[in-house]
Design a protein around this motif. Structure first.
Motif, PDB file in Angstrom:
ATOM      1  N   GLN A   1     -39.482  -9.192  20.874  1.00 34.96           N
ATOM      2  CA  GLN A   1     -39.663 -10.291  21.537  1.00 34.96           C
ATOM      3  C   GLN A   1     -41.022 -10.857  20.909  1.00 34.96           C
ATOM      4  O   GLN A   1     -42.021 -10.331  20.832  1.00 34.96           O
ATOM      5  N   GLY A   2     -40.763 -12.182  20.301  1.00 38.69           N
ATOM      6  CA  GLY A   2     -42.207 -12.852  19.742  1.00 38.69           C
ATOM      7  C   GLY A   2     -41.982 -13.086  18.167  1.00 38.69           C
ATOM      8  O   GLY A   2     -42.943 -13.609  17.533  1.00 38.69           O
ATOM      9  N   GLY A   3     -40.939 -12.643  17.672  1.00 34.61           N
ATOM     10  CA  GLY A   3     -40.680 -12.849  16.105  1.00 34.61           C
ATOM     11  C   GLY A   3     -40.599 -14.384  15.819  1.00 34.61           C
ATOM     12  O   GLY A   3     -40.907 -14.636  14.542  1.00 34.61           O
ATOM     13  N   GLY A   4     -40.143 -15.267  16.764  1.00 43.07           N
ATOM     14  CA  GLY A   4     -40.007 -16.419  16.105  1.00 43.07           C
ATOM     15  C   GLY A   4     -41.595 -17.446  15.914  1.00 43.07           C
ATOM     16  O   GLY A   4     -41.525 -18.136  15.047  1.00 43.07           O
ATOM     17  N   ASN A   5     -42.311 -16.717  16.497  1.00 39.01           N
ATOM     18  CA  ASN A   5     -43.610 -17.417  16.152  1.00 39.01           C
ATOM     19  C   ASN A   5     -43.987 -16.950  14.919  1.00 39.01           C
ATOM     20  O   ASN A   5     -44.586 -17.974  14.135  1.00 39.01           O
ATOM     21  N   LEU A   6     -43.779 -15.799  14.248  1.00 39.52           N
ATOM     22  CA  LEU A   6     -44.067 -15.392  12.879  1.00 39.52           C
ATOM     23  C   LEU A   6     -43.313 -16.351  11.949  1.00 39.52           C
ATOM     24  O   LEU A   6     -43.880 -16.743  10.961  1.00 39.52           O
ATOM     25  N   TYR A   7     -42.023 -16.661  12.170  1.00 36.39           N
ATOM     26  CA  TYR A   7     -41.228 -17.307  11.232  1.00 36.39           C
ATOM     27  C   TYR A   7     -41.686 -18.720  11.402  1.00 36.39           C
ATOM     28  O   TYR A   7     -41.736 -19.646  10.156  1.00 36.39           O
ATOM     29  N   LEU A   8     -42.111 -19.374  12.332  1.00 35.36           N
ATOM     30  CA  LEU A   8     -42.599 -20.810  12.617  1.00 35.36           C
ATOM     31  C   LEU A   8     -43.921 -20.973  11.809  1.00 35.36           C
ATOM     32  O   LEU A   8     -44.154 -21.895  11.020  1.00 35.36           O
ATOM     33  N   GLY A   9     -44.809 -19.876  11.705  1.00 41.67           N
ATOM     34  CA  GLY A   9     -46.083 -19.969  11.186  1.00 41.67           C
ATOM     35  C   GLY A   9     -45.791 -19.909   9.545  1.00 41.67           C
ATOM     36  O   GLY A   9     -46.388 -20.649   8.900  1.00 41.67           O
ATOM     37  N   ILE A  10     -44.649 -18.972   9.034  1.00 40.53           N
ATOM     38  CA  ILE A  10     -44.632 -19.010   7.609  1.00 40.53           C
ATOM     39  C   ILE A  10     -43.718 -20.468   7.326  1.00 40.53           C
ATOM     40  O   ILE A  10     -44.225 -20.945   6.210  1.00 40.53           O
ATOM     41  N   PHE A  11     -42.993 -20.724   8.153  1.00 45.40           N
ATOM     42  CA  PHE A  11     -42.615 -22.078   7.613  1.00 45.40           C
ATOM     43  C   PHE A  11     -43.323 -23.175   7.611  1.00 45.40           C
ATOM     44  O   PHE A  11     -43.458 -24.170   6.804  1.00 45.40           O
ATOM     45  N   GLY A  12     -44.428 -23.222   8.745  1.00 39.85           N
ATOM     46  CA  GLY A  12     -45.546 -24.334   8.675  1.00 39.85           C
ATOM     47  C   GLY A  12     -46.193 -24.186   7.390  1.00 39.85           C
ATOM     48  O   GLY A  12     -46.583 -25.211   6.777  1.00 39.85           O
ATOM     49  N   LEU A  13     -46.703 -22.862   6.986  1.00 41.33           N
ATOM     50  CA  LEU A  13     -47.479 -22.771   5.908  1.00 41.33           C
ATOM     51  C   LEU A  13     -46.769 -23.215   4.466  1.00 41.33           C
ATOM     52  O   LEU A  13     -47.701 -23.757   3.520  1.00 41.33           O
ATOM     53  N   MET A  14     -45.438 -22.784   4.417  1.00 49.96           N
ATOM     54  CA  MET A  14     -44.903 -23.258   3.244  1.00 49.96           C
ATOM     55  C   MET A  14     -44.782 -24.862   3.181  1.00 49.96           C
ATOM     56  O   MET A  14     -44.938 -25.633   2.201  1.00 49.96           O
ATOM     57  N   THR A  15     -44.629 -25.323   4.484  1.00 52.67           N
ATOM     58  CA  THR A  15     -44.466 -27.100   4.330  1.00 52.67           C
ATOM     59  C   THR A  15     -45.922 -27.560   3.857  1.00 52.67           C
ATOM     60  O   THR A  15     -46.086 -28.523   3.242  1.00 52.67           O
ATOM     61  N   VAL A  16     -47.235 -26.905   4.518  1.00 51.64           N
ATOM     62  CA  VAL A  16     -48.203 -27.449   3.941  1.00 51.64           C
ATOM     63  C   VAL A  16     -48.432 -27.312   2.608  1.00 51.64           C
ATOM     64  O   VAL A  16     -48.893 -27.972   1.853  1.00 51.64           O
ATOM     65  N   LEU A  17     -48.054 -26.208   2.014  1.00 52.36           N
ATOM     66  CA  LEU A  17     -48.168 -25.924   0.491  1.00 52.36           C
ATOM     67  C   LEU A  17     -47.277 -26.820  -0.118  1.00 52.36           C
ATOM     68  O   LEU A  17     -47.838 -27.461  -1.434  1.00 52.36           O
ATOM     69  N   VAL A  18     -46.263 -27.106   0.304  1.00 49.87           N
ATOM     70  CA  VAL A  18     -45.182 -28.039  -0.549  1.00 49.87           C
ATOM     71  C   VAL A  18     -45.801 -29.390  -0.640  1.00 49.87           C
ATOM     72  O   VAL A  18     -45.924 -29.959  -1.777  1.00 49.87           O
ATOM     73  N   ILE A  19     -46.404 -29.828   0.636  1.00 47.35           N
ATOM     74  CA  ILE A  19     -46.885 -31.015   0.866  1.00 47.35           C
ATOM     75  C   ILE A  19     -48.284 -31.278  -0.034  1.00 47.35           C
ATOM     76  O   ILE A  19     -48.352 -32.275  -0.838  1.00 47.35           O
ATOM     77  N   ALA A  20     -49.231 -30.455   0.011  1.00 49.47           N
ATOM     78  CA  ALA A  20     -50.220 -30.414  -0.817  1.00 49.47           C
ATOM     79  C   ALA A  20     -49.927 -30.198  -2.339  1.00 49.47           C
ATOM     80  O   ALA A  20     -50.484 -31.002  -3.290  1.00 49.47           O
ATOM     81  N   GLY A  21     -48.837 -29.603  -2.850  1.00 53.24           N
ATOM     82  CA  GLY A  21     -48.599 -29.561  -4.123  1.00 53.24           C
ATOM     83  C   GLY A  21     -47.997 -30.776  -4.640  1.00 53.24           C
ATOM     84  O   GLY A  21     -48.046 -31.480  -5.710  1.00 53.24           O
ATOM     85  N   GLY A  22     -47.386 -31.222  -3.746  1.00 51.96           N
ATOM     86  CA  GLY A  22     -46.829 -32.804  -4.115  1.00 51.96           C
ATOM     87  C   GLY A  22     -47.901 -33.790  -4.176  1.00 51.96           C
ATOM     88  O   GLY A  22     -47.542 -34.884  -5.073  1.00 51.96           O
ATOM     89  N   LYS A  23     -49.022 -33.763  -3.739  1.00 51.36           N
ATOM     90  CA  LYS A  23     -50.023 -34.682  -3.908  1.00 51.36           C
ATOM     91  C   LYS A  23     -50.878 -34.541  -4.988  1.00 51.36           C
ATOM     92  O   LYS A  23     -51.725 -34.977  -5.359  1.00 51.36           O
ATOM     93  N   GLY A  24     -50.529 -33.327  -5.790  1.00 52.99           N
ATOM     94  CA  GLY A  24     -51.418 -32.982  -7.131  1.00 52.99           C
ATOM     95  C   GLY A  24     -52.750 -32.354  -6.869  1.00 52.99           C
ATOM     96  O   GLY A  24     -53.724 -32.328  -7.526  1.00 52.99           O
ATOM     97  N   ILE A  25     -52.813 -31.615  -5.778  1.00 50.32           N
ATOM     98  CA  ILE A  25     -53.841 -30.738  -5.082  1.00 50.32           C
ATOM     99  C   ILE A  25     -53.882 -29.489  -6.245  1.00 50.32           C
ATOM    100  O   ILE A  25     -55.147 -29.372  -6.534  1.00 50.32           O
ATOM    101  N   PHE A  26     -52.975 -29.055  -6.409  1.00 50.63           N
ATOM    102  CA  PHE A  26     -53.184 -27.506  -7.047  1.00 50.63           C
ATOM    103  C   PHE A  26     -53.090 -27.676  -8.422  1.00 50.63           C
ATOM    104  O   PHE A  26     -53.304 -26.605  -9.014  1.00 50.63           O
ATOM    105  N   TYR A  27     -52.635 -28.873  -9.140  1.00 53.04           N
ATOM    106  CA  TYR A  27     -52.884 -28.956 -10.508  1.00 53.04           C
ATOM    107  C   TYR A  27     -53.760 -30.224 -11.138  1.00 53.04           C
ATOM    108  O   TYR A  27     -53.919 -31.032 -10.423  1.00 53.04           O
TER     109      TYR A  27
END
Length: 194
Positions: free
Chosen positions: A168-194
């Motif tokens: 019980q409680g595994g959903g929080n981990l998956y939501l966290g990973i999904f949120g982190l991936m979303t932030v990384l994709v958005i930040a990468g789209g703005k040209g922050i990482f390159y």
């Protein structure tokens, strides 16, 4: 876009908090249980030392004082010969064996525990000793949990194990990973990482 990034970051942060506190609670409980077990072990060792001291034969009475007129050299207490040491060890083992049998027969958990600790400290007893085996079995029977309690403990363990189907409680981990991936994709789209 900035609002979406902040929302994703907040979602990630809140998704990761509950599992960390749950793990911390389990760690604290484990530390408390380990401390309690160490305290019990220290108490058992102290009781075993006391029993071993009681099992030792009393010291011989001092010899009567020599007459004052005659000056004799002071005779130091002689050390025990190897045969006397062996005889004393045999007598101690017999006493410990009798204590083990009596405690097992009485089915007294504390007496069994003390007798087993004394036998361990005295040495000379093997795992194959029938009195040791009987005492350990009696002690384990006295410590057994009921089926209800055992089943509840197993169910609670499965709920806290991330690899279990009952976790019980595994959903929080998956939501966290999904949120982190979303932030990384958005930040990468703005040209922050390159």
């Amino acid at each position: 876009m900035a609002r979406l990034a902040i929302t994703a970051l907040l979602a990630t942060g809140t998704a990761l908090v509950p599992p960390v506190t749950r793990i911390a609670q389990h760690k604290l409980r484990a530390v408390d249980e380990a401390t309690a077990l160490l305290e019990q072990a220290a108490a058992l060792r102290a009781e075993a030392d006391a029993l071993a001291a009681e099992a030792m034969p009393p010291a011989p009475a001092p010899p009567p004082p020599a007459p004052v007129a005659v000056a004799e050299p002071v005779v130091e207490a002689k050390e025990l010969t190897p045969e006397e040491k062996t005889q004393r060890e045999i007598e101690n083992r017999k006493k410990i064996t009798e204590a083990l049998r009596a405690a097992t027969k009485a089915r007294n958990k504390e007496q069994i525990q003390i007798a087993l600790a004394t036998a361990e400290k005295a040495g000379g007893f093997s795992r194959d000793n029938l009195d040791i085996i009987a005492a350990v079995q009696a002690f384990n029977e006295l410590n057994e949990l009921s089926d209800e309690v055992r089943n509840k403990l197993v169910a609670d363990m499965r709920k806290s194990d991330p690899m279990s189907a009952d976790y019980q409680g595994g959903g929080n981990l998956y939501l966290g990973i999904f949120g982190l991936m979303t932030v990384l994709v958005i930040a990468g789209g703005k040209g922050i990482f390159y």
